[in-house]
Structures are given as C-alpha cells and as structure tokens.
Design an enzyme around this catalytic site. Structure first.
Site, mmCIF file in Angstrom:
data_model
loop_
_atom_site.group_PDB
_atom_site.id
_atom_site.type_symbol
_atom_site.label_atom_id
_atom_site.label_comp_id
_atom_site.label_asym_id
_atom_site.label_seq_id
_atom_site.Cartn_x
_atom_site.Cartn_y
_atom_site.Cartn_z
ATOM 1 N N TYR A 6 -1.198 0.178 10.179
ATOM 2 C CA TYR A 6 -1.421 -0.537 8.922
ATOM 3 C C TYR A 6 -0.170 -0.032 7.935
ATOM 4 O O TYR A 6 0.299 -0.970 7.210
ATOM 5 C CB TYR A 6 -2.585 -0.224 8.336
ATOM 6 N N SER A 42 0.923 -1.294 0.138
ATOM 7 C CA SER A 42 0.058 -0.069 -0.141
ATOM 8 C C SER A 42 1.092 1.329 0.142
ATOM 9 O O SER A 42 2.103 1.115 0.545
ATOM 10 C CB SER A 42 -0.887 -0.102 1.293
ATOM 11 N N LYS A 66 2.852 -2.651 5.984
ATOM 12 C CA LYS A 66 2.982 -2.655 4.774
ATOM 13 C C LYS A 66 4.278 -2.214 4.254
ATOM 14 O O LYS A 66 4.790 -2.676 3.251
ATOM 15 C CB LYS A 66 1.813 -1.800 3.845
#
Length: 251
Positions: free
Chosen positions: A156, A143, A160
């Site tokens: 998060y 991401s 990633k």
C-alpha cells in the site's frame, strides 16, 4: 457560503463518506458544484442529499479503476454542470496486511490498479474532457505510508509512493495551465483506517506532537487550499498532513 470556487465544478472519487465527503462538503460550501463517486449507490445517494441535492451535487456509482465508470462520471458531470475544472483522486484500497514477502500478487495487482494506475487514467480523461483547453487543478490523496517503509502495509505504501511520483510527473507535463498536487495524511479517523486505532486511540494519538489523530476536515481544508487560486504558485508538491508524527519517527 463563500464563492472561492464559484462557477467551478469538481469530481471527487471515493466520496460517499470520510475524507472524500468532507472534501466535497468544503467545496460546496465555497461555491463549487460537485460530482461524487463511490462503489455503492445507496451511501452515494445519501452523500448527494447531504451536499444539498442535484443543484449542488450529483453521484455516479462505480469502481474507481473501471474505465467505463470514469467515462460515465465525466460525461454526467459535464451534462449536469458544463465542465470539469477540479479533480480529487481520493480512491484507495488496502485489502491485505502483513509482510510484503508473503504478499499475494493478485492483491498487489489490484492495489496498484486502484491506487496508482487509475489515477493516471482519471487525469488523462479529465485532461481530454476540457482541462487541456481551460486549465484546472488536481489533487491526489496519498499517504505518509508512501514516505518511508510501512511494516504491515508495505505494498500500500509503495503504491502511494508511486502516486506521489505520478503527481510530480503530471505537474511537469501539464503546467502552466493545470496544477497537480497531493496530500499525504497520517492516521485519520475514518472507517478505512479504523483498524489502525480502534480500541487504542489514546495510545496511538500519544505518538503525535499534536496529541490527536486527524479527522476528515483536516484533510479537506488542505485539499481545498491546494485546489484554490490561493495555491496558484504551488504544483508538484505533496503536503504532509500528519500532526507532526513523522517528525518523531512514527507513522
């Protein structure tokens, strides 16, 4: 249908809908046979039907970070289609939103296990299941949140960023016979990302030089390229798929 992936078999995780299903559809349309995984059996069954049924696809339900599920998916793929040639790690979660200083550490552990640690486990298993002997190609779905600070989804993004580094490490370890790459999408119109644009899509899209959000096929096209022999001199790279938004300071 084309035959760019004729005779090859892929496992795509998190593929009952959205980006994962789009990748599976593109691979099948180009001659591959696929195993798709997801947590819920019913949507997975529908995905297999959409992919053309058991001649082209099988589905194995389970949690992406569950080692027993990983073993079952690989075993079922080999039983149905003979080998695992391609692997796409598309599973990812983000169950929390807010400042990382307030982050619940149990939630952080789960994010780490699903988004990063399970990627290592899957690659270890497909390697031992035959890729070590006949080679293959792997793509991890990362991401743009892993490229720089991402307020509200900081851990998060950290998971990633780790996935991007994992991609690079495996590329060095597993070459020349196995290529390992990644993609880093910005906001793609899926149920997973809906909270980032729902009710304000036009305003969000205005930040993008291409003036639109991504759609699953945008990611599927890049992933299938990286899996294919057309990308035979590319490994260890994470391709940013962002409509240009990171050029302007957006996310």
């Amino acid at each position: 249908m084309t035959s760019r992936f004729g005779g090859r078999t892929a496992i795509i995780t998190g593929a009952s809908r959205g980006i994962g299903l789009a990748i599976a559809q593109r691979l099948v349309s180009e001659g591959a046979r696929v195993c798709v995984t997801a947590r819920k059996p019913d949507p997975l069954k529908e995905a297999v039907e959409a992919l053309g049924g058991p001649e082209h696809a099988i589905g194995v339900p389970g949690r992406g970070d569950d080692p027993e599920h990983q073993d079952a998916a690989i075993a079922a793929t080999k039983e149905a289609f003979g080998a695992v040639d391609l692997f796409v790690n598309n599973t990812g979660i983000n169950p929390v939103y807010g400042r990382m200083v307030d982050l619940d550490l149990d939630a952080a552990r789960k994010i780490f296990e699903v988004n990063a640690l399970s990627a290592i486990s899957w690659v270890q298993k497909v390697y031992r299941a035959g890729m070590s002997e006949h080679g293959g190609s792997i793509v991890n779905v990362s991401s743009v949140a892993g490229l720089k600070p991402a307020p509200g989804i900081g851990f998060y993004g950290a998971s990633k960023a780790m996935l991007r580094h994992i991609t690079e490490e495996f590329a060095v370890e597993l070459g020349p016979d196995i290529r390992v790459n990644g993609v880093a999408p910005a906001v793609v119109k899926t149920r997973f990302a809906e909270a980032l644009y729902d009710g304000r899509e036009e305003k969000v899209a205005a930040q993008y030089p291409l003036n639109r959000l991504g759609v699953p096929d945008d990611v599927a096209g890049a992933v299938t390229f990286l899996l294919s022999d057309d990308a035979s001199w590319i490994t260890g790279r994470t391709l940013v798929l962002d409509g240009g938004v990171t050029l302007t300071g957006g996310m």
